[in-house]
Design a protein around this motif. Structure first.
Motif, PDB file in Angstrom:
ATOM      1  N   THR A  48       0.850  -1.191   0.000  1.00 35.60           N
ATOM      2  CA  THR A  48       0.000   0.000   0.000  1.00 35.60           C
ATOM      3  C   THR A  48       0.887   1.243   0.000  1.00 35.60           C
ATOM      4  OG1 THR A  48      -0.063   0.133   2.416  1.00 35.60           O
ATOM      5  CG2 THR A  48      -1.839  -1.101   1.365  1.00 35.60           C
ATOM      6  N   ILE A  49       0.309   2.338  -0.485  1.00 37.36           N
ATOM      7  CA  ILE A  49       1.012   3.620  -0.470  1.00 37.36           C
ATOM      8  C   ILE A  49       1.276   4.027   0.985  1.00 37.36           C
ATOM      9  CG2 ILE A  49       0.741   6.091  -0.943  1.00 37.36           C
ATOM     10  CD1 ILE A  49       1.277   4.725  -3.481  1.00 37.36           C
ATOM     11  N   SER A  50       0.296   3.756   1.852  1.00 36.64           N
ATOM     12  CA  SER A  50       0.467   4.133   3.261  1.00 36.64           C
ATOM     13  C   SER A  50       1.695   3.450   3.851  1.00 36.64           C
ATOM     14  CB  SER A  50      -0.759   3.726   4.079  1.00 36.64           C
ATOM     15  OG  SER A  50      -1.922   3.965   3.373  1.00 36.64           O
ATOM     16  N   ALA A  51       1.834   2.136   3.580  1.00 41.48           N
ATOM     17  CA  ALA A  51       2.971   1.396   4.124  1.00 41.48           C
ATOM     18  C   ALA A  51       4.269   1.905   3.504  1.00 41.48           C
ATOM     19  CB  ALA A  51       2.806  -0.100   3.858  1.00 41.48           C
ATOM     20  N   LEU A  52       4.210   2.232   2.214  1.00 42.63           N
ATOM     21  CA  LEU A  52       5.405   2.740   1.531  1.00 42.63           C
ATOM     22  C   LEU A  52       5.879   4.037   2.187  1.00 42.63           C
ATOM     23  CD1 LEU A  52       7.151   2.487  -1.242  1.00 42.63           C
ATOM     24  CD2 LEU A  52       5.664   4.332  -1.974  1.00 42.63           C
ATOM     25  N   MET A  53       4.933   4.956   2.418  1.00 40.02           N
ATOM     26  CA  MET A  53       5.286   6.255   2.997  1.00 40.02           C
ATOM     27  C   MET A  53       5.768   6.083   4.437  1.00 40.02           C
ATOM     28  SD  MET A  53       5.100   8.333   0.686  1.00 40.02           S
ATOM     29  CE  MET A  53       4.456   8.454  -0.963  1.00 40.02           C
ATOM     30  N   GLN A  54       5.109   5.183   5.154  1.00 43.96           N
ATOM     31  CA  GLN A  54       5.485   4.967   6.548  1.00 43.96           C
ATOM     32  C   GLN A  54       6.915   4.435   6.624  1.00 43.96           C
ATOM     33  OE1 GLN A  54       5.597   1.790   8.382  1.00 43.96           O
ATOM     34  NE2 GLN A  54       5.881   2.762  10.366  1.00 43.96           N
ATOM     35  N   ARG A  55       7.236   3.496   5.724  1.00 43.07           N
ATOM     36  CA  ARG A  55       8.589   2.927   5.743  1.00 43.07           C
ATOM     37  C   ARG A  55       9.618   3.934   5.271  1.00 43.07           C
ATOM     38  NH1 ARG A  55       7.523  -3.369   3.971  1.00 43.07           N
ATOM     39  NH2 ARG A  55       5.803  -3.622   5.442  1.00 43.07           N
ATOM     40  N   ALA A  56       9.246   4.673   4.217  1.00 40.35           N
ATOM     41  CA  ALA A  56      10.181   5.671   3.689  1.00 40.35           C
ATOM     42  C   ALA A  56      10.486   6.716   4.758  1.00 40.35           C
ATOM     43  CB  ALA A  56       9.590   6.333   2.448  1.00 40.35           C
ATOM     44  N   ALA A  75      -7.987   4.046   0.698  1.00 41.76           N
ATOM     45  CA  ALA A  75      -9.118   4.206   1.599  1.00 41.76           C
ATOM     46  C   ALA A  75      -9.186   2.987   2.511  1.00 41.76           C
ATOM     47  CB  ALA A  75     -10.400   4.321   0.784  1.00 41.76           C
ATOM     48  N   ALA A  76      -9.064   3.200   3.805  1.00 44.43           N
ATOM     49  CA  ALA A  76      -9.215   2.085   4.740  1.00 44.43           C
ATOM     50  C   ALA A  76     -10.705   1.854   4.946  1.00 44.43           C
ATOM     51  CB  ALA A  76      -8.554   2.413   6.072  1.00 44.43           C
ATOM     52  N   ILE A  77     -11.105   0.611   5.079  1.00 48.25           N
ATOM     53  CA  ILE A  77     -12.539   0.360   5.170  1.00 48.25           C
ATOM     54  C   ILE A  77     -12.880  -0.491   6.382  1.00 48.25           C
ATOM     55  CG2 ILE A  77     -13.304   0.631   2.794  1.00 48.25           C
ATOM     56  CD1 ILE A  77     -12.613  -2.284   2.424  1.00 48.25           C
ATOM     57  N   PHE A  93      -6.662  -4.556  -7.258  1.00 51.48           N
ATOM     58  CA  PHE A  93      -7.505  -4.112  -6.137  1.00 51.48           C
ATOM     59  C   PHE A  93      -6.796  -3.187  -5.146  1.00 51.48           C
ATOM     60  CE2 PHE A  93     -11.691  -6.243  -5.139  1.00 51.48           C
ATOM     61  CZ  PHE A  93     -11.997  -6.453  -6.463  1.00 51.48           C
ATOM     62  N   PRO A  94      -5.578  -3.553  -4.685  1.00 48.62           N
ATOM     63  CA  PRO A  94      -4.965  -2.715  -3.646  1.00 48.62           C
ATOM     64  C   PRO A  94      -4.708  -1.281  -4.095  1.00 48.62           C
ATOM     65  CG  PRO A  94      -3.873  -4.843  -3.769  1.00 48.62           C
ATOM     66  CD  PRO A  94      -4.775  -4.752  -4.962  1.00 48.62           C
ATOM     67  N   LEU A  95      -4.790  -1.006  -5.401  1.00 52.81           N
ATOM     68  CA  LEU A  95      -4.645   0.375  -5.857  1.00 52.81           C
ATOM     69  C   LEU A  95      -5.847   1.210  -5.445  1.00 52.81           C
ATOM     70  CD1 LEU A  95      -3.295   0.456  -9.508  1.00 52.81           C
ATOM     71  CD2 LEU A  95      -2.178   1.177  -7.422  1.00 52.81           C
ATOM     72  N   GLU A  96      -6.988   0.581  -5.286  1.00 54.65           N
ATOM     73  CA  GLU A  96      -8.212   1.331  -5.025  1.00 54.65           C
ATOM     74  C   GLU A  96      -8.659   1.216  -3.567  1.00 54.65           C
ATOM     75  OE1 GLU A  96      -9.999   3.135  -7.245  1.00 54.65           O
ATOM     76  OE2 GLU A  96      -8.809   2.675  -9.009  1.00 54.65           O
ATOM     77  N   VAL A  97      -8.361   0.096  -2.948  1.00 53.51           N
ATOM     78  CA  VAL A  97      -8.855  -0.154  -1.601  1.00 53.51           C
ATOM     79  C   VAL A  97      -7.697  -0.671  -0.761  1.00 53.51           C
ATOM     80  CG1 VAL A  97     -10.641  -1.329  -0.280  1.00 53.51           C
ATOM     81  CG2 VAL A  97     -10.951  -1.012  -2.724  1.00 53.51           C
ATOM     82  N   MET A  98      -7.618  -0.258   0.494  1.00 51.69           N
ATOM     83  CA  MET A  98      -6.540  -0.761   1.326  1.00 51.69           C
ATOM     84  C   MET A  98      -6.792  -2.230   1.630  1.00 51.69           C
ATOM     85  SD  MET A  98      -5.156   0.556   5.003  1.00 51.69           S
ATOM     86  CE  MET A  98      -4.557   2.140   4.473  1.00 51.69           C
ATOM     87  N   CYS A  99      -6.097  -3.098   0.947  1.00 50.03           N
ATOM     88  CA  CYS A  99      -6.284  -4.521   1.184  1.00 50.03           C
ATOM     89  C   CYS A  99      -5.096  -5.265   0.618  1.00 50.03           C
ATOM     90  CB  CYS A  99      -7.569  -5.030   0.524  1.00 50.03           C
ATOM     91  SG  CYS A  99      -7.509  -5.108  -1.273  1.00 50.03           S
ATOM     92  N   ASP A 100      -5.024  -6.536   0.957  1.00 51.60           N
ATOM     93  CA  ASP A 100      -4.022  -7.397   0.384  1.00 51.60           C
ATOM     94  C   ASP A 100      -4.738  -8.235  -0.657  1.00 51.60           C
ATOM     95  OD1 ASP A 100      -1.185  -8.635   1.026  1.00 51.60           O
ATOM     96  OD2 ASP A 100      -2.556 -10.274   0.583  1.00 51.60           O
ATOM     97  N   ILE A 133     -14.652  -4.609   0.932  1.00 47.90           N
ATOM     98  CA  ILE A 133     -13.587  -4.423  -0.065  1.00 47.90           C
ATOM     99  C   ILE A 133     -14.170  -4.487  -1.475  1.00 47.90           C
ATOM    100  CG2 ILE A 133     -11.490  -5.433  -1.039  1.00 47.90           C
ATOM    101  CD1 ILE A 133     -10.886  -6.515   1.774  1.00 47.90           C
ATOM    102  N   THR A 134     -14.913  -5.557  -1.751  1.00 48.34           N
ATOM    103  CA  THR A 134     -15.448  -5.677  -3.105  1.00 48.34           C
ATOM    104  C   THR A 134     -16.569  -4.669  -3.346  1.00 48.34           C
ATOM    105  OG1 THR A 134     -16.748  -7.537  -2.288  1.00 48.34           O
ATOM    106  CG2 THR A 134     -14.802  -8.058  -3.571  1.00 48.34           C
ATOM    107  N   ARG A 135     -17.240  -4.226  -2.271  1.00 45.68           N
ATOM    108  CA  ARG A 135     -18.275  -3.213  -2.476  1.00 45.68           C
ATOM    109  C   ARG A 135     -17.638  -1.931  -2.998  1.00 45.68           C
ATOM    110  NH1 ARG A 135     -21.348  -2.243   2.607  1.00 45.68           N
ATOM    111  NH2 ARG A 135     -19.494  -1.097   3.194  1.00 45.68           N
ATOM    112  N   ARG A 136     -16.515  -1.550  -2.393  1.00 46.44           N
ATOM    113  CA  ARG A 136     -15.830  -0.352  -2.833  1.00 46.44           C
ATOM    114  C   ARG A 136     -15.266  -0.537  -4.250  1.00 46.44           C
ATOM    115  NH1 ARG A 136     -14.360   4.108   0.306  1.00 46.44           N
ATOM    116  NH2 ARG A 136     -12.869   5.360  -0.851  1.00 46.44           N
ATOM    117  N   ALA A 137     -14.737  -1.722  -4.493  1.00 51.08           N
ATOM    118  CA  ALA A 137     -14.187  -1.987  -5.821  1.00 51.08           C
ATOM    119  C   ALA A 137     -15.299  -1.950  -6.872  1.00 51.08           C
ATOM    120  CB  ALA A 137     -13.484  -3.339  -5.834  1.00 51.08           C
ATOM    121  N   TYR A 138     -16.476  -2.453  -6.521  1.00 51.01           N
ATOM    122  CA  TYR A 138     -17.611  -2.432  -7.445  1.00 51.01           C
ATOM    123  C   TYR A 138     -17.930  -0.995  -7.841  1.00 51.01           C
ATOM    124  CZ  TYR A 138     -22.602  -2.548  -8.750  1.00 51.01           C
ATOM    125  OH  TYR A 138     -23.802  -2.370  -9.391  1.00 51.01           O
ATOM    126  N   GLU A 139     -17.870  -0.094  -6.860  1.00 54.22           N
ATOM    127  CA  GLU A 139     -18.186   1.305  -7.141  1.00 54.22           C
ATOM    128  C   GLU A 139     -17.129   1.955  -8.025  1.00 54.22           C
ATOM    129  OE1 GLU A 139     -18.689   2.630  -3.161  1.00 54.22           O
ATOM    130  OE2 GLU A 139     -20.741   1.848  -3.055  1.00 54.22           O
TER     131      GLU A 139
END
Ligand SMILES: [Zn+2]
Ligand SMILES: [Zn+2]
Length: 625
Positions: free
Chosen positions: A18-26, A65-67, A301-308, A340-346
């Motif tokens: 995730t971008i969040s993890a990338l920024m946190q580590r950086a 987006a964390a859900i 998927f992880p590009l749109e929703v915070m998930c693995d 997760i899939t609800r957000r991806a559906y949207e």
């Protein structure tokens, strides 16, 4: 959790998901505003490779987006017991809605809550119930123990037990390998032993899915997207041992796992009947094409929703009995679903566009782990047809009608009813010439399109993150058009700043807002006629360019902002340019009408057409430069 001072350089082995993890580590390096360097070494995973081809996205994408799905009874029931342990639940609590009341009844039946004497308060029946809740997963879990000493090394959700911890599976925990020796269902425990081996295991299995409930749907280019409730039955039938790093197959083994039933939320794409013929005429493998589309879609998927990637599952069918044809199912791998899939559906149209570019841009010939292979495929990544997946995704992205996404760039009111054309000024022809006071001046009509929708950057407050896909400028002194892509954005900005007057529609808030993502320059210094602002001042009405064109030029726009996003995602530059240029022409024509007639037809709120007086103080506008 570490705080090591004085780190100058950080190296990330693989995109952390995730971008969040990338920024946190950086952020571990370069504390206290010191300069630092972060190096990201991409792995072969699809997302890693996607970012290597779109490096700007690493810097522009906002955090995922964390859900949390509070309506999932598996989640909220656990929370209710914990809440009761803090302070007894009282009937008057505003958050206790009908769903919660039902859950309280079932918690009483399960002896987890006990009602107070008056029946209006509820108490926990277990001391400190939060100890019993696994914060990593939903539903019941199995604990994983080292067989030699009983020490717990981890835990795993029941829904993933057999796919990841079947007998003889290699289980990875904190970089250590363990081999599963036995499963004790009564104790909900898995026993493992450390196993330094040079292979990993991949479960094989069969899956079925039953549609329990359809919630909503919309049309896609060659099918239909449906969101709903699913019952997924999965059985592990074997596993493969594969060499670490190369993935080379060593051996295949049989297993007889029990059926695992998961009732969850998901979406599915029902393909049109004629699609199979089209795909097979092109000599693609139909099942392979569906299967490859499913894998690639899930990897994005992880590009749109915070998930693995492992938080969602997928199944493809050339024929599903309830659908009556081919379908791709994607679902949350947790009982009740996580949203997760609800957000991806949207966001499905944009997901499909990104999946398309992921596959399209992958240099491999027949599919690889960077595009259509999945490390978790229960069918051993067979059959897969990369070319066929491209074909299907292209067809799907030819969107017939989209109800799930707000059209971009048109966040202004449109007239509600078809216009009754009353008090409309007759117009013979548009006089495309500049009045004498504008002769010799650089007057530019201007519009731009973006790479991302407002949705994708977290709303209209973040237009500076939307990114320029293409901008078109028409110089009204000679009629010439110039087109700019992102790599020439500096030139576009320079051209706008050097103009005597810029004419646009909603350009002050939107177009200049997008460009402000590229420069610190002050756009309020540009002399501007913003037609949206002008019409609003003259009539109190905020209408779309579309509506203005219809009222004054007898023509509508050729599409929506969503088409422009799709053209960009699919690299259809010619169509994108045509689309943008048309808006520039409309903008220029409306400007000419104002110049020569000092009036415009305005589509008023009550579906009436009104001729409004619009006057420009040209000398003031231009001398301001
Ligand atoms: Zn590939
Ligand atoms: Zn698969």
């Amino acid at each position: 959790g570490m705080d090591i001072g004085g780190i100058d350089v950080g190296m990330l082995l693989g995109y952390p998901g995730t971008i969040s993890a990338l920024m946190q580590r950086a952020g571990r390096a370069g504390r206290r505003e010191r300069d630092s360097l972060i190096i990201l070494l991409a792995g072969e995973d699809a997302l890693d490779q996607y970012f290597m081809r779109h490096p700007e996205e690493l810097f522009l994408r906002p955090s995922e987006a964390a859900i949390v799905d509070g309506t999932n009874p598996d989640i909220s029931k656990a929370h209710l017991v914990c809440a009761a342990a803090e302070i007894p639940l009282a009937e008057k609590e505003p958050y206790l809605n009908q769903d919660c009341k039902k859950q309280i009844d079932s918690l009483i039946a399960e002896k987890k809550l006990i009602p107070g004497a008056g029946g209006r308060r509820w108490f926990p029946n277990v001391p400190r119930p939060h100890r019993l809740i696994n914060i990593r997963s939903v539903g019941s879990t199995y604990s994983i123990h080292d067989e030699r000493n009983g020490r717990q090394v981890g835990d795993i959700g029941e829904s993933r037990l057999w796919s990841e911890c079947h007998p003889q599976a290699i289980y990875l925990h904190h970089g250590r390998q363990y081999q599963v020796k036995s499963i004790d269902d009564a104790a909900k425990a898995v026993y493992v032993q450390p196993a330094p081996v040079d292979f990993y295991t991949q479960a094989l299995g069969e899956k079925e899915t039953e549609i329990l409930h359809r919630l909503r749907e919309f049309d896609l280019g060659c099918g239909k997207a449906v969101e709903g409730e699913l019952k997924v039955t999965e059985r592990v039938t074997g596993f493969q041992k594969r060499r670490l790093f190369s993935g080379q197959l060593i051996s295949t083994h049989n297993l007889d796992g029990p059926p695992q039933i998961l009732v969850t939320r998901g979406f599915w794409i029902e393909m049109d009947d004629g699609l199979q013929d089209l795909v097979e005429t092109e000599k693609f493998h139909y099942m392979g094409s569906l299967h490859a589309s499913e894998h690639a879609l899930i990897s994005i998927f992880p590009l749109e929703v915070m998930c693995d990637r492992s938080d969602v599952g997928g199944i493809s069918f050339t024929h599903h009995s309830q659908v009556g044809g081919a379908a791709i199912f994607v679902y949350d791998s947790y009982p009740g679903g996580l949203g997760i899939t609800r957000r991806a559906y949207e966001r499905l149209p944009s997901l499909i566009g990104r999946t398309l570019s992921l596959i399209n841009e992958c240099p491999c010939e027949d599919g690889c782990p960077s595009c259509v292979h999945s490390p978790r495929c229960g069918a051993g990544n067979r059959p897969l047809d990369k070319g066929g997946a491209l074909f299907i995704l292209k067809k799907l992205s030819q969107i017939r009608e989209v109800i799930a996404t707000e059209p971009q760039g048109d966040n202004v009111e449109k007239p509600r009813a078809p216009l009754r054309k009353t008090r409309r000024e007759k117009r013979v022809a548009i006089q495309r010439s500049l009045p004498s006071e504008l002769e010799g001046k650089r007057i530019l009509a201007f519009d731009l399109e973006t790479q991302r929708s407002a949705d994708e950057v977290g709303g209209w407050g973040n237009v500076h993150l939307m990114g320029l896909s293409l901008g078109v400028v028409q110089d009204l002194s000679n009629g010439e058009f110039r087109t700019y892509r992102e790599e020439n954005v500096e030139e576009l900005i320079e051209e706008l700043f050097s103009a005597d007057l810029v004419v646009g529609f909603n350009c002050v808030r939107f177009d200049f807002g997008v460009l402000s993502g590229y420069t610190g320059r002050d756009f309020s210094r540009i002399p501007v006629v913003d037609l949206l602002v002008l019409v609003h001042q003259a009539s109190g009405l905020r209408c779309s360019l579309d509506a203005l064109a219809e009222a004054n030029l007898n023509q509508g726009k050729s599409g929506t902002g969503l088409d422009a996003l799709r053209f960009y995602n699919e690299g259809r530059w010619d169509e994108l340019e045509k689309y943008c240029r048309r808006d520039v022409e409309i903008t220029a024509d409306i400007f000419y009408i104002i110049l020569h007639e000092k009036r415009l037809n305005a589509p008023m709120r009550d579906a009436q057409m009104e001729s409004i007086r619009v006057e420009l103080q040209l000398d003031e506008l231009i001398s301001a430069n």
